[in-house]
Motif scaffolding. Structure first.
Motif, mmCIF file in Angstrom:
data_model
loop_
_atom_site.group_PDB
_atom_site.id
_atom_site.type_symbol
_atom_site.label_atom_id
_atom_site.label_comp_id
_atom_site.label_asym_id
_atom_site.label_seq_id
_atom_site.Cartn_x
_atom_site.Cartn_y
_atom_site.Cartn_z
ATOM 1 N N ARG A 605 0.807 -1.228 0.000
ATOM 2 C CA ARG A 605 0.000 0.000 0.000
ATOM 3 C C ARG A 605 0.837 1.273 0.000
ATOM 4 N N ASP A 606 2.145 1.155 -0.079
ATOM 5 C CA ASP A 606 2.964 2.355 -0.250
ATOM 6 C C ASP A 606 2.737 2.917 -1.653
ATOM 7 N N ARG A 607 2.815 4.239 -1.753
ATOM 8 C CA ARG A 607 2.610 4.877 -3.052
ATOM 9 C C ARG A 607 3.893 5.545 -3.512
ATOM 10 N N ILE A 608 4.200 5.326 -4.791
ATOM 11 C CA ILE A 608 5.416 5.885 -5.371
ATOM 12 C C ILE A 608 4.991 6.880 -6.444
ATOM 13 N N ARG A 609 5.259 8.189 -6.196
ATOM 14 C CA ARG A 609 4.832 9.229 -7.136
ATOM 15 C C ARG A 609 5.778 9.299 -8.329
ATOM 16 N N ILE A 610 5.211 9.437 -9.515
ATOM 17 C CA ILE A 610 6.000 9.601 -10.731
ATOM 18 C C ILE A 610 6.193 11.095 -10.964
ATOM 19 N N ALA A 611 7.438 11.518 -11.020
ATOM 20 C CA ALA A 611 7.755 12.947 -11.116
ATOM 21 C C ALA A 611 7.216 13.553 -12.404
ATOM 22 N N ASP A 612 6.934 14.845 -12.318
ATOM 23 C CA ASP A 612 6.460 15.556 -13.497
ATOM 24 C C ASP A 612 7.520 15.577 -14.596
ATOM 25 N N ASP A 613 8.790 15.582 -14.170
ATOM 26 C CA ASP A 613 9.878 15.595 -15.152
ATOM 27 C C ASP A 613 10.509 14.209 -15.324
ATOM 28 N N CYS A 614 9.738 13.171 -15.029
ATOM 29 C CA CYS A 614 10.232 11.788 -15.167
ATOM 30 C C CYS A 614 10.688 11.542 -16.608
ATOM 31 N N ILE A 615 11.828 10.897 -16.750
ATOM 32 C CA ILE A 615 12.345 10.542 -18.078
ATOM 33 C C ILE A 615 11.848 9.141 -18.418
ATOM 34 N N PHE A 616 11.158 9.030 -19.524
ATOM 35 C CA PHE A 616 10.617 7.743 -19.958
ATOM 36 C C PHE A 616 11.497 7.169 -21.075
ATOM 37 N N TYR A 617 12.078 5.993 -20.805
ATOM 38 C CA TYR A 617 12.855 5.283 -21.823
ATOM 39 C C TYR A 617 11.921 4.224 -22.420
ATOM 40 N N CYS A 618 11.485 4.459 -23.628
ATOM 41 C CA CYS A 618 10.471 3.599 -24.245
ATOM 42 C C CYS A 618 11.102 2.790 -25.369
ATOM 43 N N TYR A 619 10.897 1.496 -25.320
ATOM 44 C CA TYR A 619 11.479 0.611 -26.327
ATOM 45 C C TYR A 619 10.377 -0.226 -26.971
ATOM 46 N N VAL A 620 10.478 -0.354 -28.263
ATOM 47 C CA VAL A 620 9.597 -1.249 -29.017
ATOM 48 C C VAL A 620 10.506 -2.253 -29.712
ATOM 49 N N VAL A 621 10.284 -3.557 -29.434
ATOM 50 C CA VAL A 621 11.106 -4.603 -30.041
ATOM 51 C C VAL A 621 10.304 -5.195 -31.194
ATOM 52 N N ALA A 622 10.825 -5.048 -32.412
ATOM 53 C CA ALA A 622 10.076 -5.458 -33.601
ATOM 54 C C ALA A 622 11.041 -5.696 -34.750
ATOM 55 N N ASP A 623 10.531 -6.285 -35.816
ATOM 56 C CA ASP A 623 11.261 -6.338 -37.081
ATOM 57 C C ASP A 623 10.799 -5.141 -37.923
ATOM 58 N N ILE A 624 11.730 -4.303 -38.344
ATOM 59 C CA ILE A 624 11.354 -3.097 -39.109
ATOM 60 C C ILE A 624 11.181 -3.487 -40.574
ATOM 61 N N VAL A 625 9.994 -3.983 -40.867
ATOM 62 C CA VAL A 625 9.637 -4.400 -42.228
ATOM 63 C C VAL A 625 8.208 -3.947 -42.502
ATOM 64 N N GLY A 626 7.802 -3.963 -43.778
ATOM 65 C CA GLY A 626 6.421 -3.669 -44.147
ATOM 66 C C GLY A 626 5.970 -2.289 -43.718
ATOM 67 N N ASP A 627 4.743 -2.203 -43.159
ATOM 68 C CA ASP A 627 4.167 -0.925 -42.746
ATOM 69 C C ASP A 627 5.053 -0.197 -41.739
ATOM 70 N N LEU A 628 5.744 -0.954 -40.886
ATOM 71 C CA LEU A 628 6.542 -0.314 -39.843
ATOM 72 C C LEU A 628 7.736 0.437 -40.446
ATOM 73 N N ARG A 629 8.293 -0.108 -41.512
ATOM 74 C CA ARG A 629 9.408 0.587 -42.159
ATOM 75 C C ARG A 629 8.936 1.958 -42.664
ATOM 76 N N THR A 630 7.737 1.985 -43.260
ATOM 77 C CA THR A 630 7.184 3.257 -43.755
ATOM 78 C C THR A 630 6.888 4.198 -42.598
ATOM 79 N N GLN A 631 6.288 3.657 -41.538
ATOM 80 C CA GLN A 631 5.907 4.461 -40.379
ATOM 81 C C GLN A 631 7.125 5.129 -39.729
ATOM 82 N N LEU A 632 8.259 4.472 -39.764
ATOM 83 C CA LEU A 632 9.457 4.986 -39.085
ATOM 84 C C LEU A 632 10.430 5.664 -40.041
#
Length: 689
Positions: A605-632
């Motif tokens: 029940r402890d609460r951990i606040r996420i800072a307003d200036d939190c740095i988000f490291y976002c990763y998407v693991v995929a094969d860059i082919v087809g529609d995704l190649r165009t999207q990126l």
């Protein structure tokens, strides 16, 4: 002067009662042994005489009504032998190992006994017949009636047993033909193998079984004679061995056997599978033969009980004798098979150490000496070595503690102190290296399996129907392989969360518990969120390094989270991303909008606040082919030119990076390669296709 009298009934009452089928057959075995002795005595008078023993059994399935006849054409019960029969504990057969009590077992086991014999006296044939009964007196009652053919012109003896007495004998006596034959064969197998036995025919319900022919047919090759060995403890022991077809051990425990003989008769049979180590023995075209060895010597002759059913030798000593004889068998009789087995055993051990390096803490030969000779499996090796491993670690710990005490308390440093410290440091390094090697081998297997999963997923098209079901199942498997699905790492009741492989994503998360895997945001965020489920959400790297999992450490939860990681896994080989929600940036920012400025609620029940200036490291693991190649196509390329990266803008700090599956695994391989070098191992050259 008065002399002691015998109380036959009391003597019989005190005889040991059978507790198994072999013991219940002992009275019959005694009668057959007597028949064999009678033939041996006749052979001494006529070297060309062969002789035969016939055992007829009727009504085996009904012990109370069974009829057993044991007939021989031996020397017969002449005056001398009949006198010995009438004397309790006679010494007449002592030179042959007879104890003079075998016929007492008959009285204990059977309701009625009839003995008929033909013998020569002064060159004329004589006959005698009598009933043998258990009574206070007159145990031998002469008779003029014969129920066998022993009055028809040839010497020999027939003993007819009628009905087993109720109790242990009826309970334990074998009631099936195959069971009876197994016990009969195993009891006399040494006689049959050694070639000392005349022909013995067992007729069960009209069907004849001939010995030693039935046993001889099972022997492959010549008999094996070991050089006589003499030890201070056991004297001279003679060992004769035979390679036999597997059926020779039917009815016996184990495959390979040692038959311990006393005065030429089998007393005990012991399996030696573990002592030999071999499963099958090779001989020409045969590769699954079993070994039967016959052991004899004065040491055994002098230490057998009166019924010749057991040795008066402690069990520990019997095991030592078997081990002693098995070593001779391996070195003198089965050298080639043992050498071949030893090489296979060495290869199995080396494979075991490659897979479990932590057990390779000593030279191969030393380690193999520490485990049982039959050890061939990983479990056998580990079981045999674990005590030495523990002992070694304890000795190392004591040595280090001693060095520490020396540093603290010695006023004068001894001349060899430097060597002691260097050795202690080397022991620590070696132990760490073994543990590291164990870790590397396990990771290597993980990466190889991950490689196979990804390749298999690429082969499944993105279609409806069964292919879609298979694809979904394998996608879930891939996710769960890296990290179990539908769990929170900080849930103390969730054991699956402690078995993840998040080091594949980032080495810093090797032991983290600060993550959520495929859990809804409304279950993660204290004030509620949507039903969206990020594949992985990992928070502050301090937590990721395990700080928050150590209850002995105080963690300041008032400090907000300033770093989080979001990971999404896409189907390897996926080409279609047609819907708006398939847009990578849109999917990620939808998660961030709910996480930023919110609070994560832990299981206590402890609460951990996420800072307003939190740095988000976002990763998407995929094969860059087809529609995704165009999207990126407008995104920046990563340093290796294979992935894509874009900084988060506006309200969010951080970045979104698309990592190709092959790069994710290859990076993990590279990290593992560095660890392999540190552990003294070569890198397994594996990369993603």
């Amino acid at each position: 002067m008065p002399s002691l009298s015998q109380n036959v009934k009391n003597r019989v009452r005190k005889l040991p009662k059978p507790s198994n089928s072999a013991q219940a057959l002992q009275p019959l075995f005694e009668a057959v042994s007597n028949a064999l002795y009678a033939i041996e005595d006749k052979v001494e008078m006529d070297e060309y005489f062969k002789g035969e023993v016939v055992v007829r059994v009727d009504g085996l399935s009904k012990p109370k009504n069974v009829r057993i006849e044991v007939s021989d054409d031996g020397i017969g019960l002449d005056k001398v032998r009949f006198a010995a029969f009438c004397e309790l504990d006679t010494a007449f057969k002592r030179k042959k190992g007879g104890k003079g009590v075998g016929r007492l077992f008959w009285l204990d086991a059977f309701d009625r006994i009839k003995v008929e014999s033909a013998y020569t006296e002064q060159d004329s044939l004589k006959n005698r017949a009598f009933s043998f009964r258990l009574s206070e007196s007159d145990q031998i009652v002469p008779s003029d009636e014969f129920e066998t053919d022993k009055a028809k012109g040839a010497t020999g003896t027939s003993i007819v047993f009628h009905g087993l007495k109720s109790g242990p004998y009826t309970d334990q006596f074998p009631k099936k033909t195959d069971t009876f034959l197994r016990y009969f064969s195993s009891h006399f197998i040494a006689d049959f193998l050694m070639g000392k036995s005349p022909k013995v025919t067992v007729v069960l319900n009209g069907e004849a079984h001939e010995y030693p022919a039935s046993i001889s047919e099972l022997v492959v090759g010549e008999r094996l004679e070991a050089p006589s060995t003499k030890s201070e403890e056991y004297g001279t022991l003679n060992i004769t061995g035979f390679k036999c077809r597997p059926s020779a051990s039917a009815g016996l425990e184990g495959r390979h056997q040692l038959h311990l003989l006393a005065n030429g008769r089998t007393v005990e049979t012991r399996k030696i599978d573990n002592l030999l180590g071999l499963f099958g023995i090779q001989d020409g075209e045969h590769d699954d033969l079993v070994f039967h060895g016959c052991i004899s010597g004065e040491y055994l002759d002098e230490r057998v009980n009166e019924g010749r059913t057991a040795f008066n030798i402690p069990e520990k000593k019997l095991k030592e004798i078997c081990r002693y004889c098995a070593d001779i068998v391996k070195s003198e009789l089965l050298q080639d098979s043992i050498a071949e087995y030893a090489e296979e055993r060495r290869k199995s051990y080396e494979k075991f150490v490659r897979e479990h390096p932590i057990y390779g803490f000593d030279e191969t030969e030393v380690q193999l000496e520490r485990v049982p000779f039959h050890a061939m499996s990983a479990e056998d090796f580990a079981a045999g070595l674990v005590k030495y491993q523990i002992r070694r670690e304890e000795e190392r710990q004591q040595a280090i503690e001693q060095v520490i005490k020396s540093i603290e308390h010695l006023e004068n440093i001894p001349s060899d102190f430097q060597d002691t410290v260097i050795k202690a440091a080397a022991d620590i390094q070696r132990s760490e290296q073994l543990a590291l090697a164990q870790h590397v081998v396990r990771r290597k297997l993980v990466l190889e399996l991950l490689d196979k999963l990804i390749k298999r997923l690429r082969k499944i098209p993105s279609t409806e129907g069964k292919d879609r079901q298979d694809r979904h199942q394998l996608e879930s498997t891939l996710h769960s392989f890296i990290c179990p699905m539908f769990v929170r790492g900080d849930d103390p009741n969730e054991r699956r969360s402690r078995a993840h492989d998040l080091w594949i994503v980032d080495e810093r998360f090797a032991f983290t518990r600060a993550f959520s895997s495929d859990k809804r945001l409304d279950a993660l965020i204290s004030d509620g969120g949507s039903a969206d489920r990020p594949d992985l959400a990992l928070w502050d790297l301090a937590f990721g390094m395990g700080v928050a999992n150590d209850q002995s450490e105080e963690v300041d939860l008032s400090e907000p989270l300033r770093k989080m990681m979001i990971v999404e896994f896409k189907h390897p080989g996926r080409k279609e991303y047609p819907k708006p929600e398939d847009q990578i940036e849109q999917q990620i920012t939808k998660y961030l909008a709910q996480l930023k400025n919110s609070e994560l609620e832990s299981f206590d029940r402890d609460r951990i606040r996420i800072a307003d200036d939190c740095i988000f490291y976002c990763y998407v693991v995929a094969d860059i082919v087809g529609d995704l190649r165009t999207q990126l196509s407008s995104w920046e390329t990563t340093a290796n030119q294979q992935g894509r990266i874009r900084p988060l803008k506006g309200d969010y700090r951080g970045s979104i990076e698309v990592v190709q599956w092959r790069d994710l695994v290859n990076d993990a391989w590279q990290r593992n390669a560095a660890t392999m070098l540190a552990a003294g191992l070569k890198r397994h050259n594996s990369t993603m296709a």
